[in-house]
Design a protein around this motif. Structure first.
Motif, PDB file in Angstrom:
ATOM      1  N   THR A 107      -5.888  44.014  -4.368  1.00  0.00           N
ATOM      2  CA  THR A 107      -5.841  45.233  -4.182  1.00  0.00           C
ATOM      3  C   THR A 107      -6.995  46.279  -4.708  1.00  0.00           C
ATOM      4  O   THR A 107      -7.366  46.094  -5.842  1.00  0.00           O
ATOM      5  N   ASN A 108      -6.868  47.372  -4.528  1.00  0.00           N
ATOM      6  CA  ASN A 108      -7.459  48.608  -5.214  1.00  0.00           C
ATOM      7  C   ASN A 108      -6.712  49.065  -6.410  1.00  0.00           C
ATOM      8  O   ASN A 108      -6.258  49.951  -6.474  1.00  0.00           O
ATOM      9  N   ARG A 251     -11.672  49.283  -9.696  1.00  0.00           N
ATOM     10  CA  ARG A 251     -10.498  49.259  -8.861  1.00  0.00           C
ATOM     11  C   ARG A 251     -10.222  47.867  -8.282  1.00  0.00           C
ATOM     12  O   ARG A 251     -10.346  47.373  -7.147  1.00  0.00           O
ATOM     13  N   THR A 276     -10.809  45.475  -0.326  1.00  0.00           N
ATOM     14  CA  THR A 276     -11.016  45.746  -1.376  1.00  0.00           C
ATOM     15  C   THR A 276     -12.741  45.647  -1.714  1.00  0.00           C
ATOM     16  O   THR A 276     -13.266  44.794  -1.244  1.00  0.00           O
TER      17      THR A 276
ATOM     18  N   ASN B 108     -11.380  54.797   0.867  1.00  0.00           N
ATOM     19  CA  ASN B 108     -12.202  53.376   0.662  1.00  0.00           C
ATOM     20  C   ASN B 108     -12.607  53.170   2.031  1.00  0.00           C
ATOM     21  O   ASN B 108     -11.908  52.455   2.797  1.00  0.00           O
ATOM     22  N   ASP B 273      -3.545  54.686  -4.431  1.00  0.00           N
ATOM     23  CA  ASP B 273      -4.522  53.863  -5.259  1.00  0.00           C
ATOM     24  C   ASP B 273      -5.311  54.351  -6.528  1.00  0.00           C
ATOM     25  O   ASP B 273      -6.229  53.956  -6.605  1.00  0.00           O
TER      26      ASP B 273
END
Lengths: 413, 413
Positions: A107-108, A251, A276, B108, B273
């Motif tokens: 994940t970020n 991230r 990601t 993102n 995030d």
């Protein structure tokens, strides 16, 4: 290009459709705090940011160059939502219990894993438990998911699992219980071994999932780590991140948990942002698996944070004495201190900033309607230069003295 | 580490709390398709992935090295949710109408901007309009937000704005109207100038926001681009991305829109995030602003996609003749073709994969209960090598011939 209009708010903001989600998340406390820390004249003990001096810049630069040289376009293409396979394998292999790579979602940062878990394992109106005071990012993620957030008090041993047991016996049925079991944010507390066993037993009995957010576990420089929650029950999703050991700016975080749940997290992540950064994931993998790098780097990191933590504790004792009580940390990034009777950290903050030091007042971490945290403050020793921590404590002491003088002057009436 | 348990599903999956969100998003069509394209013996016209040969690997490697050398830890630290300020300024300056950097949020990829907008501007039960067939990632994002998704048919001129006007006159009150106005995915259609003006007028009249997702607008090699929607009304959020012009793997996209809405998007992104990769954002900024780079790179990209698009169109005409009808594209990445009466692309797909070619059947892009798209297929000419497009068309022709023979054999009874 035509420049006939502006995208400024010509129509009234009240006119723009809004679901009210942003208003529900509310507090932009983290952002306001980040703004404070950017003033060059302020020594900041506020940000939860790791020490920039600790970032392995050269190793990251070498990794980026190597990856782009060897993999070229493959490192820059769309990639599977679940994450870069070698990184997932590495994370699975380091998990404290046997885990397959398909139990890992990249994940970020772990913030995204937390927000996805909040939306996937619980939904609007479901009860979710976390300790009060608690991590601001978790409060926001749970508000965003629309859950009914239940704060249970925490103390130096972490979440008061006995109080949770009482609530469960009284009929509370949470979907999730969120903990930062190692070096909690903001309190720095580590959940005791006894409470971990009891929490695991309750998870098995009442069917909730424990969301164990673990950004700080590897930053222990003293004492013994209690057994990870994942070794005590299967009903655990463990969140990890490279943010505190390599770099937050990459991230790259992850969730490890039961297959079914991880598959659901991946479906929602796909809709959220496809995947990601391929390059960030490869950089993290390259640096983390470089022979000999990680253990050496973690040793240096722990040593550095130990020096920072002890320096701040010493300086606080020296300059503030009985005006601030706290326990010296064994790891992590925070000291959680309490002002004397009547002290209010939110009142103190502007006086402190005026004197060139910043921290986060306890009220920012309030989860529910329980006892307030106004007399507490979170002091991060991670970001500032070690050499500045003494001066930061001196400035804080002057602010506290000034606040106490004001209180005396205004008197009880 | 203790290895006493496994995180496998010892307890029943039915036992794991779930909000049902993943089930609501449903279709893992994109992921299944990505899996198909990874078989080495299959020439894939399925993925919506840009040509890896177009990625400016050397420029990205140089940018990463320069940034880490010059900025060091600053490029690796936590950063503001809204995005890297110089990149926001660059995006604002290139926006077709006057925009300030604070009207820009970095995300993102544009998928995240889309998902955030779906959650922020609309909420559970709100009506949202998109053209049918439509982009799978948008369908998923809107399902995730729990909106009532209304499909309005599209044709070669894009969304049938006249049909939307009828529905609005009939009482439909959408919060958002989602369009890919330039070279739509999957249809390749560009919204006509006349329809753009009418759509803008309807937005002003009925108070909805137009979400203009524009990943392909810069990939035009023929014809004239109609005026961007943002020049026709203030009620537009424009989504952009570096995915099709630099690299999807960097995951750098953005939303530009009214301040109030962008502020709300940022609040939700923070909880989602915290921020987009600091390093990815800096790399994108460094490469995009390198003197002379972008225009030269776009010229090469358009030229390459033109050759690919024309080669595939020519090969399809040559090998399939009247068995597949389509319009030759002026840009973008896709050809949207229709099989003869009775042809079903979902039936065709396994026969095609067996013969070593893949595409996406029209049914995958179905938005609502309107006319089905079973006779259509989306063919991407972007990812495969130009030299392979002829062979891909030959294989597709063999699969279509075989399917048509089966249909004849089975007969009408």
């Amino acid at each position: 290009m035509v420049k006939s209009l502006t995208t400024a708010d010509r129509f009234s903001p009240a006119d723009i459709p809004s679901s009210g989600l942003a208003a529900r998340i509310g507090s932009s406390a983290i952002r306001d705090l980040l703004a404070l820390t950017e003033r060059p004249d302020v020594l900041s003990l506020a940000g939860g940011m790791p020490s920039p001096a600790s970032f392995p810049v050269d190793a990251i630069a070498l990794a980026a160059a190597t990856i782009l040289d060897q993999e070229g376009p493959d490192a820059l293409q769309y990639a599977p939502t679940e994450g870069f396979a070698p990184l997932r394998s590495w994370i699975a292999a380091r998990h404290p219990v046997t885990a397959d790579p398909d139990q890992v979602l990249i994940t970020n940062g772990s913030q995204q894993a937390l927000e996805l878990a909040a939306r996937v394992a619980s939904g609007p109106g479901d009860a979710v438990v976390m300790s009060d005071p608690g991590y601001i990012g978790a409060i926001q993620a749970f508000r965003s998911a629309g859950v009914e957030l239940v704060g249970i008090p925490g103390d130096r041993g972490g979440l008061r699992v006995d109080l949770l047991a009482d609530r469960l016996a009284g009929g509370l049925r949470p979907r999730l219980v969120y903990v930062v079991a190692n070096f909690d944010n903001p309190t720095g507390a580590t959940l005791t071994a006894e409470r971990r066993h009891e929490l695991a037993r309750l998870a098995d009995r009442y069917g909730f999932v424990i969301l164990d957010d673990d950004p700080y576990g590897q930053l222990r420089w003293a004492g013994e780590a209690p057994a990870p929650l994942a070794t005590l029950t299967d009903r655990v999703v463990t969140l990890g991140t490279t943010s505190k050991v390599l770099s937050p700016g990459l991230r790259v975080g992850w969730a490890v948990g039961p297959r079914t749940l991880v598959r659901e997290l991946a479906v929602v992540k796909q809709s959220a942002d496809l995947h990601t950064s391929s390059l960030s994931q490869r950089i993290a993998h390259e640096v983390l698996t470089r022979p000999g790098f990680l253990e050496h780097h973690l040793d240096r990191l722990r040593d550095s944070y130990k020096r920072h933590g002890r320096a701040l504790a010493e300086a606080l004792r020296c300059h503030l004495g009985g005006r601030l009580t706290f326990e010296e940390p064994d790891g992590g990034m925070f000291i959680w201190g309490r002002l004397r009777e009547g002290g209010d950290a939110s009142v103190l903050l502007p006086m402190a900033v005026e004197r060139g030091v910043a921290f986060v007042p306890g009220a920012a971490f309030q989860v529910g309607a329980g006892p307030d945290h106004r007399s507490w403050l979170r002091l991060s020793f991670a970001t500032a230069e070690a050499a500045d921590l003494g001066e930061a404590a001196r400035r804080l002491a002057r602010a506290v003295a000034s606040m106490e003088a004001d209180v005396l002057e205004l008197g009880p009436g």
